[in-house]
Enzyme design. Structure first.
Site, PDB file in Angstrom:
ATOM      1  N   GLU A 274       0.832  -1.207   0.000  1.00 31.45           N
ATOM      2  CA  GLU A 274       0.000   0.000   0.000  1.00 31.45           C
ATOM      3  C   GLU A 274       0.869   1.260   0.000  1.00 31.45           C
ATOM      4  O   GLU A 274       0.552   2.254  -0.676  1.00 31.45           O
ATOM      5  CB  GLU A 274      -0.938  -0.003   1.210  1.00 31.45           C
ATOM      6  CG  GLU A 274      -1.969  -1.114   1.191  1.00 31.45           C
ATOM      7  CD  GLU A 274      -2.862  -1.066  -0.036  1.00 31.45           C
ATOM      8  OE1 GLU A 274      -3.344   0.027  -0.395  1.00 31.45           O
ATOM      9  OE2 GLU A 274      -3.081  -2.124  -0.658  1.00 31.45           O
ATOM     10  N   TRP A 277       2.054   1.587  -3.526  1.00 30.79           N
ATOM     11  CA  TRP A 277       1.000   2.153  -4.388  1.00 30.79           C
ATOM     12  C   TRP A 277       1.010   3.682  -4.283  1.00 30.79           C
ATOM     13  O   TRP A 277       0.869   4.396  -5.290  1.00 30.79           O
ATOM     14  CB  TRP A 277      -0.374   1.633  -3.960  1.00 30.79           C
ATOM     15  CG  TRP A 277      -0.841   0.389  -4.651  1.00 30.79           C
ATOM     16  CD1 TRP A 277      -0.939  -0.857  -4.114  1.00 30.79           C
ATOM     17  CD2 TRP A 277      -1.302   0.267  -6.011  1.00 30.79           C
ATOM     18  NE1 TRP A 277      -1.422  -1.736  -5.055  1.00 30.79           N
ATOM     19  CE2 TRP A 277      -1.655  -1.083  -6.223  1.00 30.79           C
ATOM     20  CE3 TRP A 277      -1.440   1.174  -7.060  1.00 30.79           C
ATOM     21  CZ2 TRP A 277      -2.148  -1.553  -7.441  1.00 30.79           C
ATOM     22  CZ3 TRP A 277      -1.928   0.714  -8.284  1.00 30.79           C
ATOM     23  CH2 TRP A 277      -2.279  -0.630  -8.462  1.00 30.79           C
ATOM     24  N   TRP A 306     -21.032   9.772 -20.698  1.00 31.11           N
ATOM     25  CA  TRP A 306     -21.488   9.695 -19.313  1.00 31.11           C
ATOM     26  C   TRP A 306     -22.923  10.184 -19.167  1.00 31.11           C
ATOM     27  O   TRP A 306     -23.389  11.020 -19.950  1.00 31.11           O
ATOM     28  CB  TRP A 306     -20.567  10.512 -18.409  1.00 31.11           C
ATOM     29  CG  TRP A 306     -19.118  10.162 -18.515  1.00 31.11           C
ATOM     30  CD1 TRP A 306     -18.122  10.912 -19.070  1.00 31.11           C
ATOM     31  CD2 TRP A 306     -18.483   8.955 -18.045  1.00 31.11           C
ATOM     32  NE1 TRP A 306     -16.913  10.259 -18.985  1.00 31.11           N
ATOM     33  CE2 TRP A 306     -17.103   9.060 -18.366  1.00 31.11           C
ATOM     34  CE3 TRP A 306     -18.937   7.811 -17.398  1.00 31.11           C
ATOM     35  CZ2 TRP A 306     -16.189   8.061 -18.041  1.00 31.11           C
ATOM     36  CZ3 TRP A 306     -18.041   6.810 -17.075  1.00 31.11           C
ATOM     37  CH2 TRP A 306     -16.683   6.944 -17.396  1.00 31.11           C
ATOM     38  N   ASN A 341     -10.807   1.385   2.575  1.00 24.97           N
ATOM     39  CA  ASN A 341     -10.294   1.308   1.203  1.00 24.97           C
ATOM     40  C   ASN A 341     -11.094   0.359   0.310  1.00 24.97           C
ATOM     41  O   ASN A 341     -11.366   0.661  -0.850  1.00 24.97           O
ATOM     42  CB  ASN A 341      -8.822   0.894   1.197  1.00 24.97           C
ATOM     43  CG  ASN A 341      -8.211   1.024  -0.188  1.00 24.97           C
ATOM     44  OD1 ASN A 341      -8.241   2.094  -0.782  1.00 24.97           O
ATOM     45  ND2 ASN A 341      -7.685  -0.061  -0.727  1.00 24.97           N
ATOM     46  N   TRP A 359     -16.314   9.656 -13.707  1.00 28.24           N
ATOM     47  CA  TRP A 359     -15.459   9.396 -12.539  1.00 28.24           C
ATOM     48  C   TRP A 359     -14.944  10.678 -11.900  1.00 28.24           C
ATOM     49  O   TRP A 359     -14.702  10.729 -10.681  1.00 28.24           O
ATOM     50  CB  TRP A 359     -14.283   8.494 -12.922  1.00 28.24           C
ATOM     51  CG  TRP A 359     -13.393   9.045 -14.000  1.00 28.24           C
ATOM     52  CD1 TRP A 359     -13.536   8.882 -15.355  1.00 28.24           C
ATOM     53  CD2 TRP A 359     -12.219   9.844 -13.833  1.00 28.24           C
ATOM     54  NE1 TRP A 359     -12.540   9.526 -16.037  1.00 28.24           N
ATOM     55  CE2 TRP A 359     -11.711  10.119 -15.136  1.00 28.24           C
ATOM     56  CE3 TRP A 359     -11.545  10.343 -12.731  1.00 28.24           C
ATOM     57  CZ2 TRP A 359     -10.562  10.889 -15.347  1.00 28.24           C
ATOM     58  CZ3 TRP A 359     -10.396  11.117 -12.930  1.00 28.24           C
ATOM     59  CH2 TRP A 359      -9.924  11.378 -14.227  1.00 28.24           C
ATOM     60  N   TRP A 382      -9.547   6.523  -8.358  1.00 27.42           N
ATOM     61  CA  TRP A 382     -10.727   6.713  -9.194  1.00 27.42           C
ATOM     62  C   TRP A 382     -10.475   6.260 -10.632  1.00 27.42           C
ATOM     63  O   TRP A 382     -11.337   5.653 -11.268  1.00 27.42           O
ATOM     64  CB  TRP A 382     -11.193   8.178  -9.158  1.00 27.42           C
ATOM     65  CG  TRP A 382     -12.125   8.399  -8.006  1.00 27.42           C
ATOM     66  CD1 TRP A 382     -11.815   8.856  -6.762  1.00 27.42           C
ATOM     67  CD2 TRP A 382     -13.522   8.101  -7.989  1.00 27.42           C
ATOM     68  NE1 TRP A 382     -12.938   8.866  -5.973  1.00 27.42           N
ATOM     69  CE2 TRP A 382     -13.991   8.419  -6.694  1.00 27.42           C
ATOM     70  CE3 TRP A 382     -14.417   7.606  -8.935  1.00 27.42           C
ATOM     71  CZ2 TRP A 382     -15.340   8.249  -6.334  1.00 27.42           C
ATOM     72  CZ3 TRP A 382     -15.752   7.435  -8.572  1.00 27.42           C
ATOM     73  CH2 TRP A 382     -16.200   7.758  -7.287  1.00 27.42           C
TER      74      TRP A 382
END
Length: 470
Positions: A274, A277, A306, A341, A359, A382
């Site tokens: 993590e 990341w 969208w 998360n 998004w 996202w």
């Protein structure tokens, strides 16, 4: 006597602060600290009121910690980054500053601000440092000297670098035998909302204590507990990392002190992932500044048509979609400023892949609520969920919100915490409460699903495939 000025931004700590340590290295230098709030800039970037309150608390504790070391903190407030540049110039002139020290920020606007400052401060030596990362951007590259686009090879190369040489933590500076006059409580002109300081540390000392406790008692079980929101299985240190009350190097060293096999895939390795990341998204942002400009990494996804359905968006934001795991997660976010998360992935997937809402709308809403708001991590998450980014989930991989709830909150313990209107629903029916209510003739104070997942999935796949072929 030279005057050294340390400009604090997103690095509100005295331990392992590279810019602060560098400024204090010369014993004969006078050292001043500076923080300049930019409320108008914060409004443009939708900073959450809880994050603003957390920032102010950390800033006041930082002011006290610096004063105890003989370093006064100069506080000022201007509208935005352009005004910040002029203010730093004025303070450097006023205090006859010879050297300016600061830690790099990797967002596009912040980098532009720093370049502008370096051009204008011709009489001052400017020194910047890679402090908010374990390894500097550009130090983990492919064999072709390009930035990795996929996480796993980046992680493997990153861990190889760590095994060769761990980044050091620098000590807090020694006391400078300077008497700092009493300083007033810092306030700034920005909306603030109370947060739970027992869950999210409001000062550096508490942040370090929480890091130590997590690494000793929970990091080893993080792999098995992290996906279940009813369990306290995560570190809840993300807000401290976002504000710089902790450094990622402190996290790394404390983890390895308690879980020495983490670098070799043993206990603690998943929490280390993590942290990596977080590095991956920061490194990416420096090489692809368009990520700071609301652009997708995969360009064809900008052609997705969208839906602009305000009722659906409002239902998602308020936790009234009729999908219990989604609604419980959104209410957790709205009431605490934080979301587990696993639930961030579920709620993001639902907005994009079930409601077919852009998004970027979700990204902006999260930032407006999150106590741990961080552009790189939020944008990366996202774009992963929306299948628009580097290392994204394939666009045809769509979370089923019901089965996600069944898998990660099987008995509905987390759901009942945030959806009291479902308190009487049996465990087996908690993820599809209306089926049970209709069967037994009960009336629920809870909405029916606003979309049918199976139908939404078909529509989403069609929208993405049309964009890909356009």
């Amino acid at each position: 006597m030279p005057t050294h000025l340390v400009w604090f931004r997103a690095d509100l700590r005295v331990h392992d602060n590279i810019a602060l340590a560098a400024a204090c290295r010369a014993q004969h230098a006078k050292v001043l600290a500076l923080f300049i709030a930019t409320p108008e800039q914060w409004r443009r970037h939708d900073m959450a009121p809880r994050q603003a309150a957390c920032l102010r608390s950390h800033l006041n504790h930082l002011q006290q910690a610096l004063a105890e070391k003989g370093i006064p903190l100069i506080y000022d407030e201007v509208s935005d980054f352009d005004a910040q540049v002029k203010k730093v110039q004025a303070i450097c002139a006023q205090h006859e500053v010879s050297h300016l020290f600061y830690n790099y920020q990797y967002e596009f606007n912040e980098q532009q601000r720093d370049r502008q400052l370096e051009k204008t401060l011709t009489e001052v030596v400017c020194q910047g440092f890679d402090d908010s990362v374990m390894l500097p951007p550009g130090s983990v590259m492919t064999g072709n000297r390009e930035m990795y686009k996929v996480f796993t090879p980046f992680k493997n190369a990153f861990i190889k670098r760590l095994k060769e040489s761990l980044p050091e933590c620098v000590a807090a500076p020694a006391n400078r035998e300077v008497k700092v006059p009493p300083q007033t409580d810092i306030q700034f002109d920005y909306p603030q909302q109370a947060f739970d300081s027992t869950r999210f540390p409001d000062n550096e000392k508490a942040a370090i204590a929480q890091l130590r406790h997590f690494c000793k008692h929970h990091a080893g079980e993080y792999e098995t507990q992290r996906d279940f929101p009813a369990i306290e299985g995560t570190s809840r240190l993300s807000a401290c990392l976002a504000l710089g009350a902790l450094s990622p190097r402190q996290c790394l060293h404390r983890l390895l002190a308690e879980q020495p096999q983490a670098l070799d895939g043993g206990a603690g390795a998943v929490w280390l992932n993590e942290l990596i990341w977080r590095e991956f998204y920061r490194h990416l942002m420096t090489y692809h500044p368009e990520l700071c400009k609301h652009r997708p990494f995969i360009r064809w996804t900008d052609k997705v048509q969208w839906q602009a359905n305000e009722a659906h968006l409002e239902a998602w934001q308020s936790g009234q979609t009729g999908y219990p795991i989604v609604d419980a997660a959104m209410r957790q976010l709205n009431e605490t400023g934080w979301m587990h998360n696993r639930l961030r992935m579920i709620t993001a997937s639902f907005l994009v892949k079930d409601l077919l809402i852009d998004w970027r709308t979700g990204e902006r809403y999260f930032i407006s609520q999150l106590i741990d708001g961080d552009l790189a991590a939020n944008n990366g998450g996202w774009q992963w969920a929306a299948s628009t980014g580097t290392d994204a989930a394939p666009y045809f991989r769509i979370f089923n919100p019901t089965t996600q709830g069944q898998r990660f909150d099987a008995t509905g313990e987390f759901i009942r915490q945030w959806l009291p209107e479902l308190a009487d629903v049996p465990d087996k029916a908690i993820h599809e409460p209306w089926g049970w209510a209709d069967k037994v003739g009960k009336t629920l104070r809870y909405p029916r699903p606003i979309v049918d997942h199976k139908q939404a999935r078909v529509a989403t796949l069609a929208a993405y495939e049309a964009a890909r072929k356009a």
